[in-house]
Design a protein around this motif. Sequence first.
Motif, mmCIF file in Angstrom:
data_model
loop_
_atom_site.group_PDB
_atom_site.id
_atom_site.type_symbol
_atom_site.label_atom_id
_atom_site.label_comp_id
_atom_site.label_asym_id
_atom_site.label_seq_id
_atom_site.Cartn_x
_atom_site.Cartn_y
_atom_site.Cartn_z
ATOM 1 N N MET A 78 -1.468 4.048 -2.860
ATOM 2 C CA MET A 78 -1.622 4.579 -1.507
ATOM 3 C C MET A 78 -0.287 4.802 -0.793
ATOM 4 S SD MET A 78 -4.645 5.305 -1.182
ATOM 5 C CE MET A 78 -6.084 5.023 -2.192
ATOM 6 N N THR A 79 0.794 4.794 -1.508
ATOM 7 C CA THR A 79 2.106 5.111 -0.947
ATOM 8 C C THR A 79 3.033 5.528 -2.082
ATOM 9 O OG1 THR A 79 4.012 4.291 0.299
ATOM 10 C CG2 THR A 79 2.849 2.712 -1.097
ATOM 11 N N ALA A 80 3.954 6.437 -1.750
ATOM 12 C CA ALA A 80 4.923 6.878 -2.746
ATOM 13 C C ALA A 80 6.343 6.480 -2.369
ATOM 14 C CB ALA A 80 4.844 8.396 -2.926
ATOM 15 N N GLU A 81 6.495 5.744 -1.272
ATOM 16 C CA GLU A 81 7.831 5.394 -0.787
ATOM 17 C C GLU A 81 8.575 4.527 -1.800
ATOM 18 O OE1 GLU A 81 9.348 6.532 1.842
ATOM 19 O OE2 GLU A 81 7.622 7.723 2.477
ATOM 20 N N SER A 82 7.935 3.477 -2.274
ATOM 21 C CA SER A 82 8.590 2.595 -3.235
ATOM 22 C C SER A 82 8.820 3.304 -4.562
ATOM 23 C CB SER A 82 7.751 1.334 -3.462
ATOM 24 O OG SER A 82 6.456 1.662 -3.938
ATOM 25 N N LEU A 83 7.913 4.217 -4.913
ATOM 26 C CA LEU A 83 8.061 4.969 -6.158
ATOM 27 C C LEU A 83 9.260 5.909 -6.087
ATOM 28 C CD1 LEU A 83 4.302 5.808 -6.781
ATOM 29 C CD2 LEU A 83 5.677 4.090 -7.962
ATOM 30 N N ALA A 84 9.504 6.493 -4.899
ATOM 31 C CA ALA A 84 10.669 7.361 -4.724
ATOM 32 C C ALA A 84 11.954 6.569 -4.915
ATOM 33 C CB ALA A 84 10.633 8.004 -3.338
#
Length: 267
Positions: A174-180
Motif C-alpha cells: 500500500m505504499t511505494a515510498e520505501s520501495l523507491a
Amino acid sequence: MRAAAYAHFTLNAIQNRLIYRGAVWSAAFGQLVFFFARIAIWISVYGAAAGSSVDGVTLPEMTTYAVLAGGVLYWDFQRLLHGVDNAIRTGDVAICLLKPLHYPAYLLANHLGHFIFDFLAVVVPITLVVGLTIGILPPASLFHGLAFLAFWPLSFMMLFGLATLMGLAAFWLMTAESLAWFLTAILTLLSGGLVPLWFFPGWLAAIAGHLPFAWIAYYPSAVYLGKLDPTQTLIYFGIGLLWLAVLYAGLIALWARARQRLIVQGG
C-alpha cells in the motif's frame, strides 16, 4: 486497446511537461550541477593518483563514463513509483482497471514520454555544455558506437521493468515510498551508475556483473568506451536480453496477481 493507441499517452506526457517550463529550467540546472559534481569527484581522485590512469582507465574515459552512466542513460524512475503510489492511495488505479488498457503498458508509454522530454530538453543541452567545457570522448569505434545504441533501449527497458516490479509490489504494501528508496540504493551500488564495476573488488564485480542492474549503466557505458571487445559485447547483450525476458515474465505474472489483490483506498 490497440498498441498504436498507447502513443497518445507518450505524446500527452510530453505535452504536460511543456506546461511547466519553470520546472524544466530547475531540472536542467540541478542536472548540470549533478554532472559537474560527479566529474569533479573523479578529477579529484585522478589528481591524487600517481599516474595518468587508474587500473588502466584514463581520466577522459572516466569523465565520459560519468556523463553516460550518470546522465545520458539515467531517467527519473522515481516519478513512476510515486505515480503508482499516488494512484493506489487515491484509488485512481481502479479507473485504469475499468478502461480497456494494460496498466504496465500504460506506464511504459507514459514514462517513455517523460524520458524523451527529459532527454531532449535537459540531457542533450547539458551534455553539449559538458562536452564543450570539459570534453567527452567519442565511441571507441564504429562497432562500439552502434552497440551502445543497441544497449541504450535495453538499459531503459531494464530500469523500467525493475521500477514497475517495485511499483506493483505496492499493491501489497500500500505504499511505494520505501520501495523507491530501496531501488535507488541498490542501483547506486550495483548498476555502476556511481562507481564502474571495474573499480569493484573482483568477487563483487563478478556478482554485480551478472545481475540485471549492471545493464542499466555499466555495460552500455563500458561498450561505448571499448572496454568490451566485439565478442564480449554480443555475449553480454544476449545475457541482457535473457534478463529482460525474465523480468518481464515476472512483471506480467505479478500484474495478474495484483489485479486480484487490489484494495482501493481513499476513493
